[in-house]
Scaffold this motif. Structure first.
Motif, PDB file in Angstrom:
ATOM      1  N   ARG A 209     -15.779 -58.394  34.830  1.00  0.00           N
ATOM      2  CA  ARG A 209     -16.729 -58.267  35.948  1.00  0.00           C
ATOM      3  C   ARG A 209     -16.046 -58.548  37.269  1.00  0.00           C
ATOM      4  O   ARG A 209     -16.282 -57.842  38.275  1.00  0.00           O
ATOM      5  CB  ARG A 209     -17.889 -59.230  35.742  1.00  0.00           C
ATOM      6  CG  ARG A 209     -18.955 -59.173  36.819  1.00  0.00           C
ATOM      7  CD  ARG A 209     -19.888 -58.010  36.614  1.00  0.00           C
ATOM      8  NE  ARG A 209     -20.781 -58.231  35.486  1.00  0.00           N
ATOM      9  CZ  ARG A 209     -21.524 -57.304  34.915  1.00  0.00           C
ATOM     10  NH1 ARG A 209     -21.470 -56.061  35.368  1.00  0.00           N
ATOM     11  NH2 ARG A 209     -22.314 -57.575  33.898  1.00  0.00           N
ATOM     12  N   TRP A 224     -23.284 -51.510  34.279  1.00  0.00           N
ATOM     13  CA  TRP A 224     -24.006 -51.591  33.002  1.00  0.00           C
ATOM     14  C   TRP A 224     -23.166 -50.949  31.897  1.00  0.00           C
ATOM     15  O   TRP A 224     -23.039 -51.505  30.794  1.00  0.00           O
ATOM     16  CB  TRP A 224     -25.354 -50.875  33.073  1.00  0.00           C
ATOM     17  CG  TRP A 224     -25.977 -50.777  31.707  1.00  0.00           C
ATOM     18  CD1 TRP A 224     -26.733 -51.724  31.078  1.00  0.00           C
ATOM     19  CD2 TRP A 224     -25.811 -49.713  30.766  1.00  0.00           C
ATOM     20  NE1 TRP A 224     -27.064 -51.315  29.800  1.00  0.00           N
ATOM     21  CE2 TRP A 224     -26.501 -50.083  29.579  1.00  0.00           C
ATOM     22  CE3 TRP A 224     -25.156 -48.475  30.801  1.00  0.00           C
ATOM     23  CZ2 TRP A 224     -26.562 -49.262  28.451  1.00  0.00           C
ATOM     24  CZ3 TRP A 224     -25.200 -47.661  29.672  1.00  0.00           C
ATOM     25  CH2 TRP A 224     -25.899 -48.066  28.518  1.00  0.00           C
ATOM     26  N   ASP A 227     -20.245 -53.132  30.932  1.00  0.00           N
ATOM     27  CA  ASP A 227     -20.736 -54.302  30.201  1.00  0.00           C
ATOM     28  C   ASP A 227     -21.141 -53.913  28.781  1.00  0.00           C
ATOM     29  O   ASP A 227     -20.853 -54.643  27.823  1.00  0.00           O
ATOM     30  CB  ASP A 227     -21.929 -54.904  30.940  1.00  0.00           C
ATOM     31  CG  ASP A 227     -22.431 -56.185  30.291  1.00  0.00           C
ATOM     32  OD1 ASP A 227     -21.743 -57.209  30.412  1.00  0.00           O
ATOM     33  OD2 ASP A 227     -23.504 -56.147  29.649  1.00  0.00           O
ATOM     34  N   TYR A 228     -21.782 -52.755  28.635  1.00  0.00           N
ATOM     35  CA  TYR A 228     -22.155 -52.281  27.305  1.00  0.00           C
ATOM     36  C   TYR A 228     -20.903 -52.094  26.439  1.00  0.00           C
ATOM     37  O   TYR A 228     -20.893 -52.469  25.258  1.00  0.00           O
ATOM     38  CB  TYR A 228     -22.920 -50.957  27.399  1.00  0.00           C
ATOM     39  CG  TYR A 228     -23.191 -50.352  26.040  1.00  0.00           C
ATOM     40  CD1 TYR A 228     -24.294 -50.737  25.302  1.00  0.00           C
ATOM     41  CD2 TYR A 228     -22.310 -49.421  25.484  1.00  0.00           C
ATOM     42  CE1 TYR A 228     -24.530 -50.222  24.035  1.00  0.00           C
ATOM     43  CE2 TYR A 228     -22.530 -48.905  24.228  1.00  0.00           C
ATOM     44  CZ  TYR A 228     -23.642 -49.299  23.509  1.00  0.00           C
ATOM     45  OH  TYR A 228     -23.849 -48.803  22.246  1.00  0.00           O
ATOM     46  N   ARG A 231     -19.691 -55.466  25.231  1.00  0.00           N
ATOM     47  CA  ARG A 231     -20.575 -56.002  24.198  1.00  0.00           C
ATOM     48  C   ARG A 231     -20.407 -55.241  22.889  1.00  0.00           C
ATOM     49  O   ARG A 231     -20.457 -55.825  21.803  1.00  0.00           O
ATOM     50  CB  ARG A 231     -22.034 -55.943  24.663  1.00  0.00           C
ATOM     51  CG  ARG A 231     -22.365 -56.909  25.777  1.00  0.00           C
ATOM     52  CD  ARG A 231     -23.855 -56.910  26.100  1.00  0.00           C
ATOM     53  NE  ARG A 231     -24.321 -55.676  26.691  1.00  0.00           N
ATOM     54  CZ  ARG A 231     -25.363 -54.976  26.250  1.00  0.00           C
ATOM     55  NH1 ARG A 231     -26.041 -55.374  25.182  1.00  0.00           N
ATOM     56  NH2 ARG A 231     -25.736 -53.870  26.871  1.00  0.00           N
ATOM     57  N   SER A 237     -19.877 -60.234  27.042  1.00  0.00           N
ATOM     58  CA  SER A 237     -20.273 -59.537  28.258  1.00  0.00           C
ATOM     59  C   SER A 237     -19.058 -59.295  29.142  1.00  0.00           C
ATOM     60  O   SER A 237     -17.983 -59.898  28.940  1.00  0.00           O
ATOM     61  CB  SER A 237     -21.303 -60.367  29.024  1.00  0.00           C
ATOM     62  OG  SER A 237     -20.683 -61.513  29.574  1.00  0.00           O
ATOM     63  N   SER A 239     -18.745 -60.386  31.941  1.00  0.00           N
ATOM     64  CA  SER A 239     -18.494 -61.639  32.653  1.00  0.00           C
ATOM     65  C   SER A 239     -17.645 -62.602  31.842  1.00  0.00           C
ATOM     66  O   SER A 239     -17.065 -63.545  32.393  1.00  0.00           O
ATOM     67  CB  SER A 239     -19.824 -62.319  33.007  1.00  0.00           C
ATOM     68  OG  SER A 239     -20.579 -61.512  33.887  1.00  0.00           O
ATOM     69  N   ALA A 395     -24.101 -61.533  23.141  1.00  0.00           N
ATOM     70  CA  ALA A 395     -23.026 -61.650  24.130  1.00  0.00           C
ATOM     71  C   ALA A 395     -23.363 -62.580  25.278  1.00  0.00           C
ATOM     72  O   ALA A 395     -22.465 -63.058  25.968  1.00  0.00           O
ATOM     73  CB  ALA A 395     -22.684 -60.259  24.679  1.00  0.00           C
ATOM     74  N   ARG A 396     -24.633 -62.833  25.528  1.00  0.00           N
ATOM     75  CA  ARG A 396     -25.035 -63.706  26.631  1.00  0.00           C
ATOM     76  C   ARG A 396     -25.091 -65.151  26.139  1.00  0.00           C
ATOM     77  O   ARG A 396     -25.637 -65.425  25.079  1.00  0.00           O
ATOM     78  CB  ARG A 396     -26.404 -63.316  27.166  1.00  0.00           C
ATOM     79  CG  ARG A 396     -26.599 -61.824  27.378  1.00  0.00           C
ATOM     80  CD  ARG A 396     -25.726 -61.250  28.472  1.00  0.00           C
ATOM     81  NE  ARG A 396     -26.059 -59.863  28.743  1.00  0.00           N
ATOM     82  CZ  ARG A 396     -25.222 -59.002  29.267  1.00  0.00           C
ATOM     83  NH1 ARG A 396     -23.991 -59.391  29.580  1.00  0.00           N
ATOM     84  NH2 ARG A 396     -25.584 -57.760  29.496  1.00  0.00           N
TER      85      ARG A 396
END
Length: 502
Positions: A209, A224, A227-228, A231, A237, A239, A395-396
């Motif tokens: 990120r 997005w 990030d996908y 994951r 993520s 991040s 992932a979060r």
């Protein structure tokens, strides 16, 4: 790009959400947590073996890495070894299942078509299995169109890169991102297997990120999508995944690759063919709960047999090694993301809005990864019943808190989470589904967290020396088929040399 043990139900459950809803049967399958937790007691929960057996080599772990090691040993003509798998069936993250409708995957569900200079071991394996002949890929295994679609702003679009309502600025960033990836691909440092080109890089010390921000990529759609991707392949993520790993997802593949190669049972198709060749070496339901040196040999202890071996390949996840191997190796920095996978049996297909169903189906801004359709490769013109394999990488948040969330909630809770998510794209999904079976994996995939890919602890365990070596895909920093195969083959060839059989 998207990415069985004998089933036994920990609970045979049927759930109703309201009096008007159709009953949906199902339960948890492959509940292995107990064995994993008991290993932490360093054998205290296991029986002592009644006999011993001398054998030159033992492979611990029957996932892709362990089976790859066995495949290479067998091809080299070395056949005096055993492979120990704690579960009733081999396959690890490539397990599969089957019901009266279709075979289906439980986790890994495709193989990217190897590029001309990448993944030579994958090409060798697929040629052996007849998937690649005379320079051509067998069309029946190449994913039929449409391959991917995305549900966004109330309808389905083709492809996963958001197009619906994308602005000129979004498209400009898509183009610039592709150009940047092409430039990085040309460096030769983002390869498969990763060791063939990877060099220590500052990109591993920042999150993906943050790299996106540094490069001026602020498109919500592009972020997005990236990030996908993180994951999907890493269970992390953007991040949390290192920028090197995030870039590797895109730069390690050919820009216009064909495929992917898919089967109704996913990568379980490969496991089945391996087992047809290698099954005589495999001992399932065999937990290796202790490995210790004994002079120039090793004692590998299971409940039935204590194997006295010249060499050991530890192909199980590396985080288990300190609980099994003596003296315990130092394992730090290894993180593993929990996953939930569910197979939904559909009696009929729901109504659609937009393009026709694809093999891989993703819902924009969902916490999950979407679903693949097991019957997509069917040549039948009309398929009323189907099986969808639904994926959710946690992932979060921290892996520890996510494992607790995954394991503390019952089947009915997760059934409802799955149906609520799918209802966004398929309002009538509840009336179509007759069964939902769910598999929970507490340590499903190694996370390439910031700083881990080029860390000393990973490099130290990945080095091959002596007669006890490690071979899991987590030694690459991330869990994909190609890396697991490479680690297994590499370990097998090293051990053959170490014991004078190479």
């Amino acid at each position: 790009m998207s990415g069985s043990r004998r089933q036994f139900l920990s609970a045979a459950l049927t759930g109703l959400t309201s009096k008007s809803d159709t009953a949906i049967a199902g339960g948890f399958v492959h509940e292995d947590q107990r064995l994993g937790h008991e290993l932490r007691h360093r054998g205290a929960c296991f029986k002592k073996p009644q006999r011993s057996e001398k054998i030159p080599m033992v492979i611990v772990g029957g996932g892709v890495a362990g089976l790859s090691a066995a495949w290479r040993l067998d091809k080299r003509g070395f056949r005096d070894f055993v492979l120990l798998e704690m579960a009733p069936e081999t396959g690890g993250n490539s397990r599969s299942g089957k019901n009266e409708v279709s075979a289906y995957p439980w986790a890994a569900h495709y193989i990217p078509v190897p590029g001309k200079s990448s993944a030579p071991l994958v090409r060798e394996l697929l040629e052996e299995f007849g998937v690649h002949r005379d320079g051509h890929w067998d069309e029946q295994y190449l994913c039929h169109a449409p391959q991917e679609r995305l549900y966004i702003h109330g309808r389905w679009q083709e492809g996963l890169e958001p197009e619906v309502a994308a602005t000129h600025s979004d498209h400009e960033q898509y183009k610039r991102f592709a150009e940047k990836i092409n430039t990085l691909r040309a460096t030769g440092q983002f390869t498969i297997p990763m060791e063939s080109g990877a060099k220590p890089s500052p990109l591993d010390r920042i999150p993906m990120r943050a790299w996106m921000r540094e490069q001026g990529f602020d498109s919500a759609y592009l972020n997005w999508y990236v990030d996908y991707a993180c994951r999907d392949d890493y269970g992390a993520s953007a991040s949390d995944a290192s920028a090197w790993a995030g870039i590797h997802y895109f730069a390690s593949r050919e820009p216009e690759e064909r495929g992917p190669l898919v089967w109704p049972e996913g990568n379980g198709w490969i496991i089945q063919r391996w087992m047809a060749k290698l099954g005589r070496y495999v001992r399932t339901n065999s937990v290796a709960y202790r490995i210790r040196p004994d002079g120039a040999r090793f004692r590998v202890t299971t409940e039935a047999v204590e194997y006295i071996a010249e060499a050991v390949i530890f192909a199980a996840p590396t985080f288990l090694a300190p609980y099994i191997v003596e003296p315990a190796p130092q394992v730090s920095g290894f993180e593993y993301s929990p996953w939930l996978t569910a197979n939904l049996t559909l009696e009929r297909l729901p109504e659609e809005r937009g393009i026709e169903p694809a093999w891989d189906n993703v819902i924009y801004d969902s916490p999950a990864l979407g679903y693949v359709v097991a019957t997509h490769q069917s040549l039948r013109r009309f398929t009323e019943r189907s099986v969808w394999t639904y994926y959710h990488a946690f992932a979060r948040g921290t892996p520890v808190s996510n494992r607790r969330l995954l394991l503390e909630n019952d089947w009915n809770y997760w059934k409802e989470q799955i149906l609520r998510d799918l209802t966004r794209a398929h309002p009538g999904i509840r009336s179509c589904v007759s069964r939902i079976d769910i598999m929970r994996l507490g340590h499903a995939m190694a996370r390439p967290s910031v700083g881990f890919v080029f860390s000393e602890q990973r490099a130290r365990l990945a080095r091959l020396s002596g007669r006890l070596v490690y071979a899991n895909s987590d030694l690459s920093g991330f869990s994909i088929f190609e890396e697991a195969q490479y680690r297994g083959v590499r370990a097998a060839e090293h051990i053959l040399r170490a014991i004078g059989r190479g």
